[in-house]
Design an enzyme around this catalytic site. Structure first.
Site, mmCIF file in Angstrom:
data_model
loop_
_atom_site.group_PDB
_atom_site.id
_atom_site.type_symbol
_atom_site.label_atom_id
_atom_site.label_comp_id
_atom_site.label_asym_id
_atom_site.label_seq_id
_atom_site.Cartn_x
_atom_site.Cartn_y
_atom_site.Cartn_z
ATOM 1 N N LYS A 70 0.796 -1.084 0.036
ATOM 2 C CA LYS A 70 -0.028 0.072 0.036
ATOM 3 C C LYS A 70 0.715 1.301 0.041
ATOM 4 C CE LYS A 70 -4.212 -1.481 2.168
ATOM 5 N NZ LYS A 70 -5.192 -1.028 3.353
ATOM 6 N N ASP A 106 -10.143 3.481 2.247
ATOM 7 C CA ASP A 106 -10.419 2.883 3.517
ATOM 8 C C ASP A 106 -11.204 4.191 4.544
ATOM 9 O OD1 ASP A 106 -9.457 0.561 3.326
ATOM 10 O OD2 ASP A 106 -7.387 1.148 3.939
ATOM 11 N N ALA A 133 -1.289 2.957 15.939
ATOM 12 C CA ALA A 133 -0.653 4.086 15.347
ATOM 13 C C ALA A 133 -0.103 3.571 13.949
ATOM 14 C CB ALA A 133 0.487 4.833 16.204
ATOM 15 N N ARG A 156 0.946 1.124 21.976
ATOM 16 C CA ARG A 156 1.960 0.465 22.750
ATOM 17 C C ARG A 156 3.609 1.170 22.509
ATOM 18 N NH1 ARG A 156 3.607 -5.484 20.708
ATOM 19 N NH2 ARG A 156 4.069 -4.296 18.850
ATOM 20 N N GLY A 243 -15.853 -4.319 12.027
ATOM 21 C CA GLY A 243 -15.350 -4.005 10.997
ATOM 22 C C GLY A 243 -15.873 -4.329 9.407
HETATM 23 P P1 ATR Z 1 -1.548 -1.718 10.258
HETATM 24 O O1 ATR Z 1 -1.081 -0.995 8.941
HETATM 25 O O2 ATR Z 1 -2.547 -2.714 9.646
HETATM 26 O O3 ATR Z 1 -2.269 -0.628 11.074
HETATM 27 P P2 ATR Z 1 0.829 -1.923 11.651
HETATM 28 O O4 ATR Z 1 1.406 -0.740 10.927
HETATM 29 O O5 ATR Z 1 1.578 -3.053 11.764
HETATM 30 O O6 ATR Z 1 -0.600 -2.571 10.874
HETATM 31 O O7 ATR Z 1 0.327 -1.587 13.187
HETATM 32 C C1 ATR Z 1 -0.353 -2.445 13.749
HETATM 33 C C2 ATR Z 1 -0.724 -1.896 14.939
HETATM 34 O O8 ATR Z 1 -0.958 -2.795 16.118
HETATM 35 C C3 ATR Z 1 0.157 -0.791 15.763
HETATM 36 O O9 ATR Z 1 -0.345 0.339 16.639
HETATM 37 C C4 ATR Z 1 0.759 -1.951 16.887
HETATM 38 O O10 ATR Z 1 1.625 -1.349 17.943
HETATM 39 P P3 ATR Z 1 3.190 -0.832 17.837
HETATM 40 O O11 ATR Z 1 3.086 0.603 16.984
HETATM 41 O O12 ATR Z 1 3.437 -0.419 19.288
HETATM 42 O O13 ATR Z 1 3.799 -1.914 17.227
HETATM 43 C C5 ATR Z 1 -0.259 -2.491 17.408
HETATM 44 N N1 ATR Z 1 0.037 -3.771 17.892
HETATM 45 C C6 ATR Z 1 0.353 -4.906 17.524
HETATM 46 N N2 ATR Z 1 0.603 -6.093 18.309
HETATM 47 C C7 ATR Z 1 0.523 -5.608 19.510
HETATM 48 C C8 ATR Z 1 0.573 -6.066 20.621
HETATM 49 N N3 ATR Z 1 0.922 -7.313 20.706
HETATM 50 N N4 ATR Z 1 0.289 -5.121 21.564
HETATM 51 C C9 ATR Z 1 0.034 -3.831 21.530
HETATM 52 N N5 ATR Z 1 -0.228 -3.401 20.323
HETATM 53 C C10 ATR Z 1 0.110 -4.291 19.090
#
Ligand code: ATR
Length: 281
Positions: A70, A106, A133, A156, A243
């Protein structure tokens, strides 16, 4: 069977086997009695420029783009819509003569789903808490800004939340997870954009005791349809939104560009997708 000059569109990604987009577009092609086809195609990062070169040469009408392409696609199209540029990612591409136009639908899908499932959701309070984020959070923050919301991002990794907030300006703030309870108390809309709660991922463990009574809770996850977050929120009397509608509505603009008619999502399509999720996860 389709005739040789029937419009053809793809969903591209790697992996791509699990995409439900062919089910969606196939349903609309049939329902509208249209000639055309929509297929999955696995494309590697190295293969992406070649795929778009073929599209420019007129071999097919366009595509949806999914993980991991993307962001890269934004730099490969000739023109990107304001939404795609603000979100920093493209999920829908079509061709105008030999130029490729990239959009991000989206945000449209997210807002249309809320409008459909909770009419008037944006006319009461306008304080939102967004969990996560990543790329999905960017689309959600962009959407909510267009409806005049103030947004607090919790993540996180706090630095990612801060970077996202800076990108979008004064209406958007980042906070620490320690501030969760206070923020939930004044929140009108809570959105989960993290991958937590998705099938195969850990659950999102969130204490909703402090959540303001009238708050709406939206999880953009759709497998499973009802995440633990939504189940807990529903049990506490909150309006909850899954969703699946976002997935359905984000597909509409692409279909219209490639095949020439605007589909209207109906209850039968939702039922088919719900059955597919229940059967295959
Ligand atoms: P997408 O593009 O689908 O949003 P991404 O960029 O990988 O995917 O983002 C995944 C989100 O899920 C992030 O906010 C991530 O937190 P981090 O920025 O701290 O990595 C969050 N996420 C994924 N696994 C997590 C976990 N085990 N605990 C808390 N947050 C998690």
């Amino acid at each position: 069977m389709t005739s040789s000059n029937a419009p053809l569109a793809f969903v591209i990604g790697q992996p791509i086997a699990h995409s439900r987009s062919p089910l969606l577009h196939g349903y609309w092609l049939k329902a509208l009695g249209m000639v055309g086809a929509y297929e999955r195609r696995e494309v590697s990062p190295e293969g992406l420029p070649r795929f778009f070169a073929e599209m420019r040469d007129g071999h097919f009408a366009g595509c949806n783009v999914t993980v991991p392409h993307k962001e890269k696609t934004l730099s490969l199209v000739e023109e990107a819509t304001a939404a795609a540029r603000a979100i920093g990612a493209v999920n829908t591409v079509w061709r105008e003569y030999d130029r490729l136009i990239g959009d991000n639908t989206d945000a449209y899908g997210f807002l249309t789903n809320l409008d459909e499932r909770a009419p008037g959701w944006d006319s009461r309070g306008r304080q939102a808490v967004v969990l996560g984020a990543g790329g999905a959070a960017r689309a959600v923050v962009f959407s909510l800004l267009s409806r005049g919301f103030h947004i607090t991002i919790l993540n996180r990794t706090t630095e990612r939340a801060e970077a996202l907030a800076r990108q979008f300006g004064a209406q958007v703030a980042a906070a620490s997870l320690r501030d969760m309870e206070r923020l939930l108390g004044t929140c009108d809309l809570l959105v989960n954009t993290t991958s937590l709660g998705m099938q195969g991922k850990p659950a999102l463990e969130l204490d909703l005791a402090a959540l303001r009574a009238g708050a709406i809770v939206n999880d953009i996850v759709y497998v499973p349809l009802e995440t633990a977050l939504l189940r807990t929120a529903r049990a506490r009397g909150h309006v909850t939104i899954d969703g699946l509608g976002m997935l359905i509505h984000q597909a509409v603009p692409g279909f219209e560009r490639w095949f020439g008619a605007r589909p209207v999502p109906d209850a039968d399509l939702r039922a088919i997708l719900e059955a597919d999720i229940a059967a295959t996860g």
